[in-house]
Design an enzyme around this catalytic site. Structure first.
Site, short mmCIF file in Angstrom:
data_model
loop_
_atom_site.label_atom_id
_atom_site.label_comp_id
_atom_site.label_asym_id
_atom_site.label_seq_id
_atom_site.Cartn_x
_atom_site.Cartn_y
_atom_site.Cartn_z
N GLU A 111 0.75 -1.27 -0.01
CA GLU A 111 -0.02 -0.24 -0.17
C GLU A 111 0.88 1.33 -0.03
OE1 GLU A 111 -0.54 -2.50 2.29
OE2 GLU A 111 -2.53 -3.13 2.17
N PHE A 148 -11.37 -6.62 14.16
CA PHE A 148 -10.43 -7.07 13.34
C PHE A 148 -9.97 -5.88 12.33
CE2 PHE A 148 -9.23 -9.28 9.60
CZ PHE A 148 -7.92 -9.86 9.92
N GLN A 149 -8.63 -5.68 12.02
CA GLN A 149 -8.19 -4.86 11.22
C GLN A 149 -8.82 -3.28 11.31
OE1 GLN A 149 -8.12 -6.52 7.40
NE2 GLN A 149 -6.26 -7.38 7.55
N LYS A 191 -17.33 0.03 5.94
CA LYS A 191 -17.72 -1.08 4.74
C LYS A 191 -19.38 -0.94 4.84
CE LYS A 191 -17.82 -5.93 4.42
NZ LYS A 191 -16.98 -6.13 3.24
N MET A 233 24.80 8.01 2.55
CA MET A 233 24.93 9.20 3.37
C MET A 233 24.88 9.24 4.70
SD MET A 233 24.41 12.44 2.88
CE MET A 233 23.73 13.13 1.25
#
Lengths: 565, 158
Positions: free
Chosen positions: A49, A111-112, A161, A478
């Site tokens: 993502e 959940f999630q 949702k 760097m």
């Protein structure tokens, strides 16, 4: 007609002119993905993502349009955070849509579930949680409007949702009305007049251009203004492609790894004209010694940028295109006096020319080992004029800024503000989706490349012929450079000791890989890669301990440059 | 220097967090904050007391204005305005101090809003400086609990 929430979202995207979205499906966006197939919107499935957001960012930076990314709730949403923060710091217009657990479950540690609106509040220009399907169309309309207007930035819409499944009558609002959001576009004419007067009185002026000039598509106006006055132009990292770097008035980049002459010019200037720049600490160095003799004119669309870091004598809030045009008009009205002004600036131009001759951008060339700067120079020479260059973050990024001769706006995509390693490859992906026919090159280091190398799969899957340059020094270069210069050469955790076979890695994904270690192979392999269809990795095994020079040590004034290690 | 800023915002969920987050994220200080809807129920007014030099105040004002949900920002410093704050004070009131507490209530035009055999709860309204004065006088008697609302302000005149 009645439509579901997910259909309304897609309808709204169409009306906003969106033809491409980047994303990754999941449980709470499954309805959107189900309906997506019914709409003429191209979906690019990335492998992470974060990469979807960077790709949307690359798409936005090259096209000037709003980039769109979709992710699911929970980990999908948190994976977007780095991408969103990257876009926010560089003022890139994005709309990021995240799924959310159904509204009755919000707050239950479902959940999630994460509070992504809370998490992204400080890294978005604005964000929304859709709570009622009746608000959905208005929210999407506002999100696009906010993202692209004023000082652009990312907007997140968190979309539960259950609301995706609900139905309502769909009507897209014609216009946006927000009593709290009205960006100032038109520059104040009285301020512009004052600016013109300051310019006419200046003898050592410098124009300092930032990424705002890219976002405002103001490069033509900038060039016109600069050429009519012959004032030298220095740019920030994000402003590099806005002004042709080979132009005689160009001083290149200023700041920590800027050119000696840009930093000296700013330090000795009597008038600094900041155009869409925000006086970042990497540009100013020690604030107290920054442009100590100069009056400062600051032109910016965002009032909060003005007087945030430095004192400003003359602020002008407005769209840069508008203000620069008005400024040119104001100077035009003084055209009788312009030749005298240009003449009076003669000694200043000579002073700058002397700095340029005395301290040009150089590096120690070699016949035996590939110098990273040489690779950048050759790329700059061999690629086509409209090539789009992206970078990751680190030494290779600074060498690109120093040695690539950018000449066209929106051709240089790099994470300037946040400094996100792993940005370049997905950004190149997004740029190539936007411009399938143009050359797109990700200039990378071996450290950064491995932060999002999974996107090779996306490149191959969609036939996106991005050319990837890896300047491999087997170091996090760097940080190693800082350790060498300021930490007694204790290279703590910076060697990347495991040698990676990047050729095999490319082949594993179905791409092509080349690897070279001799200077005389550089041009040849670049040409070969450009001729090879599809994505190609070019690995250059470079001088391992080459440093980015010149350099302003952190906290020092920008005229206190270390010229060579 | 202390500044009292009045902010009109959209009366929407999350606006308070945006404002509070702006202050904490940029290291600005909030001394007090009060929020309630205005005559127009779609708009809330926040009254924020903060401090900082002119540069910081300019940034605070600009950053507040930058929030999409912000409709108007007014810094009342240097203007003519009415400022009021309310305090509820639960003060010990034993036999020897009950009369003194009531005298103070009387002098400052405060009100007794709850009485127990061992305490009074007082309601005091006025400018924050007046509240400070009353609280200083009551302190020796034993303040059990103190709740202050933070000031609200309104410009004088039309």
């Amino acid at each position: 007609m009645k439509k579901t929430g997910s259909q309304i979202l897609l309808e709204c995207l169409l009306r906003e002119g969106v033809d491409t979205v980047f994303g990754y499906p999941g449980g709470t966006v499954i309805n959107i993905y189900h309906d997506l197939a019914d709409y003429p919107i191209r979906h690019i499935l990335t492998r992470h993502e974060q990469a979807a957001v960077h790709a949307a960012d690359g798409y936005a930076r090259t096209t000037g349009r709003v980039g769109v990314a979709i992710a699911t709730s929970g980990p999908g949403a948190t994976n977007t955070v780095t991408g969103i923060a990257t876009a926010y710091m560089d003022s890139i217009p994005l709309v990021v849509i995240t799924g959310q657990v159904p509204t009755p479950l919000i707050g239950n540690d479902a959940f999630q579930e994460v509070d992504i609106v809370g998490i992204t509040r400080s890294i978005t220009k604005h964000n929304y949680l859709v709570q009622d399907i009746k608000d959905l169309a208005r929210i999407i309309k506002q999100a696009f409007y906010i993202a692209r207007t004023g000082r652009p930035g990312p907007v997140l819409i968190d979309f539960p949702k259950d609301i995706q499944i609900q139905s309502t009558w769909f009507e897209y609002p014609d216009k946006v009305e927000m009593r709290g959001y009205k960006p100032t576009y038109s520059g104040n004419l009285r301020q512009v007049e004052k600016a013109a007067n300051l310019i006419m009185a200046a003898r050592k002026p410098v124009i300092y251009v930032g990424g705002g000039a890219s976002g405002a598509d103001a490069s033509e106006e900038l060039l016109a203004f600069a050429e009519m006055t012959r004032i030298p132009v220095t740019t920030t990292l994000l402003g590099m492609a806005v002004f042709p770097q080979r132009h005689t008035q160009s001083l290149g980049m200023l700041g920590m790894h800027g050119t000696y002459y840009a930093n000296m010019a700013v330090t000795h200037s009597d008038l600094l004209i900041a155009v869409g720049a925000r006086f970042d600490d990497r540009v100013t160095g020690k604030i107290a010694s920054f442009a100590p003799h100069a009056k400062i004119i600051h032109i910016d669309i965002d009032p909060t940028s003005i007087k945030k870091n430095v004192r400003v004598d003359l602020p002008i809030v407005g769209d840069l295109k508008d203000v620069l045009k008005k400024l040119a008009d104001a100077l035009d009205r003084r055209s009788d006096e312009l030749p005298a002004l240009i003449h009076a600036m003669g000694p200043w131009r000579e002073e700058i020319a002397a700095w340029k001759r005395g301290y040009p951008m150089v590096y120690q060339s070699s016949d035996s080992v590939i110098k990273p700067q040489y690779v950048i120079e050759q790329l700059s020479e061999l690629c086509s004029e409209d090539a789009i260059i992206t970078t990751e973050v680190g030494q290779h990024q600074m060498w690109t800024a120093q040695f690539f001769a950018f000449s066209r706006p929106r051709t240089f995509l790099t994470s300037g503000g946040l400094g996100t390693m792993g940005y370049g490859l997905p950004a190149a992906l997004g740029a190539q989706v936007a411009f399938p026919e143009r050359q797109v090159i990700d200039i990378s280091g071996d450290g950064s490349f491995q932060m999002n190398s999974q996107e090779l799969a996306t490149l191959v899957q969609y036939g996106l012929p991005v050319k990837i340059v890896i300047l491999n020094n087997q170091y996090l270069g760097m940080v190693r450079q800082w350790q060498e210069l300021f930490f007694d050469r204790r290279y703590s955790q910076t060697p990347l000791e495991l040698p990676i076979d990047f050729v095999k890695l490319a082949e594993a994904y179905g791409a092509t890989g080349f690897s070279v270690s001799r200077p005389d192979q550089v041009r040849e392999v670049i040409c070969k890669a450009f001729e090879t269809p599809g994505p190609v990795i070019m690995e250059f095994k470079v001088d391992r301990e080459e440093n980015v020079m010149p350099m302003v040590p952190a906290g020092a004034a920008i005229n206190e440059m270390v010229l060579a290690s | 220097m202390k500044h009292t800023i009045s902010v009109l915002v959209e009366n929407e969920f999350g606006v308070l967090t945006r404002v509070a987050g702006l202050f904490s994220g940029r290291g600005f200080n909030i001394e007090s904050l009060s929020v309630a809807p205005t005559l127009d129920p779609s708009v809330s007014r926040m009254t924020i007391v903060t401090c900082g030099d002119d540069g910081i105040l300019e940034q605070i004002t600009k950053q507040l204005n930058k929030l999409i949900d912000t409709i108007k920002v007014t810094d009342f410093t240097g203007q003519d305005y009415v400022e009021r704050e309310m305090a509820l004070v639960k003060v010990t009131a034993e036999e020897d101090t009950r009369a003194e507490v009531l005298r103070i209530v009387d002098i400052f035009r405060a009100k007794v809003v709850d009485v127990t055999p061992r305490s009074y709860t007082l309601e005091i309204t006025g400018a924050p400086t007046k509240l400070n004065a009353v609280i200083d006088l009551l302190r020796p008697m034993g303040i059990k609990e103190l709740v202050r609302s933070g000031p609200v302000v309104m410009g004088r005149g039309l």
